[in-house]
Design a protein around this motif. Sequence first.
Motif, short mmCIF file in Angstrom:
data_model
loop_
_atom_site.label_atom_id
_atom_site.label_comp_id
_atom_site.label_asym_id
_atom_site.label_seq_id
_atom_site.Cartn_x
_atom_site.Cartn_y
_atom_site.Cartn_z
N SER A 165 9.32 -46.07 3.52
CA SER A 165 10.49 -46.89 3.83
C SER A 165 10.17 -48.38 3.69
O SER A 165 11.07 -49.20 3.69
CB SER A 165 11.00 -46.59 5.24
N LEU A 169 4.43 -52.78 3.62
CA LEU A 169 4.67 -54.02 2.89
C LEU A 169 5.34 -55.04 3.82
O LEU A 169 4.98 -56.22 3.83
CB LEU A 169 5.53 -53.75 1.65
N LYS A 201 -3.76 -44.12 4.21
CA LYS A 201 -3.95 -45.23 5.15
C LYS A 201 -3.69 -44.85 6.59
O LYS A 201 -4.38 -45.29 7.48
CB LYS A 201 -3.14 -46.46 4.73
N ALA A 224 2.36 -44.48 10.44
CA ALA A 224 2.53 -43.81 9.16
C ALA A 224 3.76 -42.91 9.18
O ALA A 224 4.04 -42.26 10.18
CB ALA A 224 1.29 -42.99 8.87
N GLY A 225 4.49 -42.90 8.08
CA GLY A 225 5.72 -42.11 8.03
C GLY A 225 5.47 -40.65 7.74
O GLY A 225 6.33 -39.80 7.99
N ASP A 226 4.29 -40.34 7.18
CA ASP A 226 4.02 -38.96 6.80
C ASP A 226 4.06 -38.05 8.03
O ASP A 226 3.52 -38.39 9.08
CB ASP A 226 2.63 -38.89 6.16
N THR A 282 14.97 -52.30 4.38
CA THR A 282 14.16 -52.93 3.33
C THR A 282 14.77 -52.64 1.95
O THR A 282 15.78 -51.97 1.85
CB THR A 282 12.71 -52.38 3.34
N SER A 373 14.44 -58.17 1.93
CA SER A 373 13.70 -57.81 0.73
C SER A 373 12.33 -58.43 0.95
O SER A 373 12.23 -59.59 1.36
CB SER A 373 14.35 -58.42 -0.50
#
Length: 815
Positions: A165, A169, A201, A224-226, A282, A373
Amino acid sequence: MLDNNGLQALPEQFSHLQRLKMLNLSSNLFEEFPAALLPLAGMEELYLSRNQLTSVPSLISGLGRLLTLWLDNNRIRYLPDSIVELTGLEELVLQGNQIAVLPDNFGQLSRVGLWKIKDNPLIQPPYEVCMKGIPYIAAYQKELAHSQPAVQPRLKLLLMGHKASGKTLLRHCLTEERVGGSQGGADKEKSYSPSPPPGSKGIEVTSWTADASRGLRFIVYDLAGDESYEVIQPFFLSPGALYVLVVNLATYEPCFFPTTVGSFLHRVGARVPHAVVCIVGTHADLCAERELEEKCLDIHRQIALQEKHDAEGLNRLAQVVDEALARDFELRSASPHAAYYGVSDKNLRRRKAHFQYLLNHRLQILSPVLPVSCWDPRLLQRLRDKLLSVAEHREIFPNLHRVLPRSWQVLEELHFQPPQAQRLWLSWWDSARLGLQAGLTEDRLQSALSYLHESGKLLYFEDSPALKEHVFHNLTRLIDILNVFFQRDASLLLHKLLLGTNGEGEAEGESFPAMALPTPNQDVLRATQLHHYVEGFLLHGLLPAHVIRLLLKPHVQAQQDLQLLLELLEKMGLCYCLNKPKGKPLNGSTAWYKFPCYVQNEVPHAEAWINGTNLAGQSFVAEQLQIEYSFPFTFPPGLFARYSVQINSHVVHRSDGKFQIFAYRGKVPVVVSYRPAKGVLQPDTLSIASHASLPNIWTAWQAITPLVEELNVLLQEWPGLHYTVHILCSKCLKRGSPNPHAFPGELLSQPRPEGVAEIICPKNGSERVNVALVYPPTPTVISPCSNSWSLNEPRTFNIVGNQRPQAYSCWKKHL
Ligand SMILES: Nc1nc2c(ncn2[C@@H]2O[C@H](COP(=O)(O)OP(=O)(O)OP(=O)(O)O)[C@@H](O)[C@H]2O)c(=O)[nH]1
């Protein structure tokens, strides 16, 4: 009893009631403490909960015989200094007020056993100290008298959201300003180093000084999104943090709302009621202006709908409780068809209070959705400003400016300075040496470490015999270690193991074949062997200790360190040792560890006693007991895996499947089953079952009761979670009914009704069920510690906690 009467004042003559010992004025409309009570020196119990009091008079100290004082859910801002003169107090309930500072000499109230203080904007002592109880408050106040006060504005910021998502960053852009600032959009590819490969990561934590002039620092957690990290993510969701839910607007579609937004909100709300959430969209650069607007609006609209739906659901449930309460207990116990059949008024009121709590502590979702952004410095700056203004908003984070003794602050700083900063943990003695440098003698170190643990700066388990000699101060490295276990990538794991075997020939413990000078054949052999371990891990969650050590290189070197780390992982409920007798050494054999969240086989390997997915096979002799928990809104991620570890000390000969565990309690079989939701009509359920013949049914109760209590304890880590508990009808189960009748779970905590041998099951023509199949021989503990503050609080492993939101829920922040 004068509660619930709309009273605003008491007549002066009330003070003539000199023999009054107990008075309940709760749920009235008092705005001022009734002065007529102050001369009643013989008063022992005074209840003024749920009024509108703003202060407590200092003359309260005249009520010198007071044992119980309940002032919760008022608007009290200050307590008079004289309150500490009520030295006989045994119950002091202050939760749900506006108290920021406690009077000095609070230690004088040392007889207070029932102490409730949650939901106050405490800064002095900070909440983490207050919730530990009076001795900790006393130690803090003593320390503050020794040492200068220090204020340390720091806020935990959690970036959550679906995979890819844009959390990482965004974190880089916000904290390092690499992409923003003068570089602008044109240089974007050069200015940001590419993301590491997916899954490599994991969870990351960084510190971000957002406002140097005001000393405000964010501790940013990038979760982490996983989904493989789901089991550990809840550890990081702690009260007092600012939650940023990141949504990729370029890929967002209204139908993705439940997975990209809705489920995250449910999880945060279940774990941290009243949490402050900010939604950030984002990839705005990849959306047209109109599209951006529509998507943000849709998220906004669907959040409102979800909230409305949940609140309506809770209100309906609360109404059912109200209706049951309106009926007399006798009447309720005579109507098996009615909801809350046989449930006591006390249990109903408790239930009602919980619904009320859930309704009053909905998430604080800040709107609107903020589009960014990562290549647009203007939008990034707007987000930075927004986060800062939210953090500094006194109404939202009232205790950002908590006061600490300077010595505690120095102790914390010293732990994070070289050379000790690099180590994974310190011995208690090393920590004590740092304490001395900070001006803390050994006897004062405990409270400082306890505060640092509670506020999530480090881990110090004062109650664990195995861990209390150590201080785990290097949380970043601990998180790195956790990440190793949750990568779920076979090639990465294998790669780590192969790297780890270099030089293992001389290692302690079990080793691989002659590794000093490996021949090509030996290399192949070693790789094959390691490959098997990886397969076993990813399929069955099994790893031997020596392979775990390879995996954890270079974080963990010595055998002793490994041992300690495994203890820690067990304490966190992530794994258990399969073959280690509790508290005894293994006598040289290899210890095997099981990580339940990795178990893939759908059904446990069937044992001799069982040949199906439930206990129905035993129906010719046995009666079944089955307690079912259902979770209509959300099932806490990782709950089943954590619970699997938690029950290990209670069971033997277990066999784990992805959704089921077969085991024995002594000689009695038990089955724990998790059934994931099937649509809205069938919520997630977790059930605990056993069987025995009727005359010996107590053995089955004995088998399941500790498991039920263990689950109740674990569920306290999710104080905002709504779930129901039911006792399934044994007769229906025996018949194999797909939809057995469910008796209210509240009956588990009630004594068996006297003179009643059978209970009516309304299914199947009002069948009668032996009372022993519905009520346990002795009542179980629903909330194991309802009369003691410290135990009453849910347990949370709060890797870094921080300020609490204004109306803060009950928590105990340790493992
Ligand atoms: N164009 C554009 N790309 C972005 C933006 N934010 C993130 N990305 C890209 O989206 C991809 C995913 O971003 P990450 O930051 O790795 O996502 P994440 O949420 O941390 O992912 P997980 O760690 O898997 O949960 C990367 O290729 C980023 O470069 C943005 O605002 N605009």
